[in-house]
Design a protein around this motif. Structure first.
Motif, PDB file in Angstrom:
ATOM      1  N   THR A  96      -1.859   5.903  -6.524  1.00  0.00           N
ATOM      2  CA  THR A  96      -3.304   5.948  -6.725  1.00  0.00           C
ATOM      3  C   THR A  96      -3.703   4.733  -7.539  1.00  0.00           C
ATOM      4  O   THR A  96      -3.147   4.504  -8.618  1.00  0.00           O
TER       5      THR A  96
ATOM      6  N   ILE B  88      -6.332   7.700  -2.917  1.00  0.00           N
ATOM      7  CA  ILE B  88      -5.835   6.333  -2.827  1.00  0.00           C
ATOM      8  C   ILE B  88      -6.431   5.479  -3.942  1.00  0.00           C
ATOM      9  O   ILE B  88      -5.757   4.664  -4.557  1.00  0.00           O
ATOM     10  N   HIS B  89      -7.747   5.648  -4.165  1.00  0.00           N
ATOM     11  CA  HIS B  89      -8.446   4.918  -5.213  1.00  0.00           C
ATOM     12  C   HIS B  89      -9.242   5.902  -6.060  1.00  0.00           C
ATOM     13  O   HIS B  89      -9.797   6.872  -5.517  1.00  0.00           O
TER      14      HIS B  89
ATOM     15  N   GLY C  74       0.776  -1.228   0.000  1.00  0.00           N
ATOM     16  CA  GLY C  74       0.000   0.000   0.000  1.00  0.00           C
ATOM     17  C   GLY C  74       0.811   1.284   0.000  1.00  0.00           C
ATOM     18  O   GLY C  74       0.256   2.367   0.190  1.00  0.00           O
TER      19      GLY C  74
END
Lengths: 116, 115
Positions: B109, B9-10, A40
């Motif tokens: 991303t 992030i998304h 992540g």
């Protein structure tokens, strides 16, 4: 004409084991970089070689991490007494020159290390 | 110290829709800026880079990015997204070290494309 290759692609180690990760850069490339990419996260710099000289190791997280590039081509990243926090993808990159940021860094596919 | 922020992030976009991925950087000097794409099981591939000159940079796969010094931004754009663009995108700033250079990356991303 091959790109940067890394082996193994996946490695599972028990906590406390030593591991060795290999990087074959593009032939003739002067600069070689190791990066660590935790889950992540973006890659983080570990160390830099200019030919066989390790000119910067400021990113190595502890003295359990050691890298070498003895003949200025293939490089090995060694992790001693692995810990669970070492679990990550280890990326190798090479570029053709020793200084220019304009030069593209070409990345290998990475080695995914899982420490149990 | 140099840093890169990717606020999203998304992101999910429909196939054929336009795309903009945001990137903000912190760097004291003239920045060297990069966008990389990472597909599952693949290495990072360079999409485009900016060093100087024209602030609108064209890259591969139909991507472009615009450098805005006043906003410390280097946003990535594509006018029409294809399903194959689904991947993780990283913005990076190049940093000169005492000997050589390194890249400082944002957190990435993840782009999802819905049909």
């Amino acid at each position: 004409g091959a790109g940067v290759s890394q082996s193994p692609r996946y490695k599972v180690a028990k906590r406390g084991q030593d591991v060795a990760l290999r990087c074959d850069p593009i032939s003739g490339h002067v600069s070689l970089f190791w990066y660590q990419q935790a889950l992540g996260q973006g890659p983080e710099f570990l160390t830099y070689f200019q030919n066989e000289a390790q000119l910067d190791k400021s990113g190595l997280p502890s003295d359990r991490f050691f890298a070498e590039r003895p003949e200025g081509s293939v490089s090995t990243l060694k992790i001693q007494r692995t810990q669970q926090e070492d679990s990550a993808v280890y990326l190798c990159a090479s570029s053709s020159t020793d200084w220019a940021l304009q030069e593209t860094q070409y990345f290998g596919p990475g080695t995914r290390l899982l420490v149990l | 110290a140099q840093s890169v922020t990717q606020p999203d992030i998304h992101i999910t976009v429909s196939e054929g829709a336009s795309l903009e991925l945001r990137c903000n950087y912190s760097y004291g000097a003239t920045p060297y800026l990069f966008w990389y794409v990472q597909s599952p099981g693949q290495g990072l591939q360079l999409l485009l880079k900016y060093f100087s000159g024209d602030t609108l940079v064209q890259g591969i796969k139909g991507f472009e990015a615009e450098f805005k010094r006043s906003q410390s931004s280097f946003n990535l754009r594509k006018p029409s997204v294809h399903w194959s663009d689904a991947a993780e995108y990283f913005c990076a700033v190049g940093s000169h070290m005492e000997y050589g250079n390194k890249l400082v990356f944002g957190a990435g991303t993840i782009l999802r494309v819905k049909s």
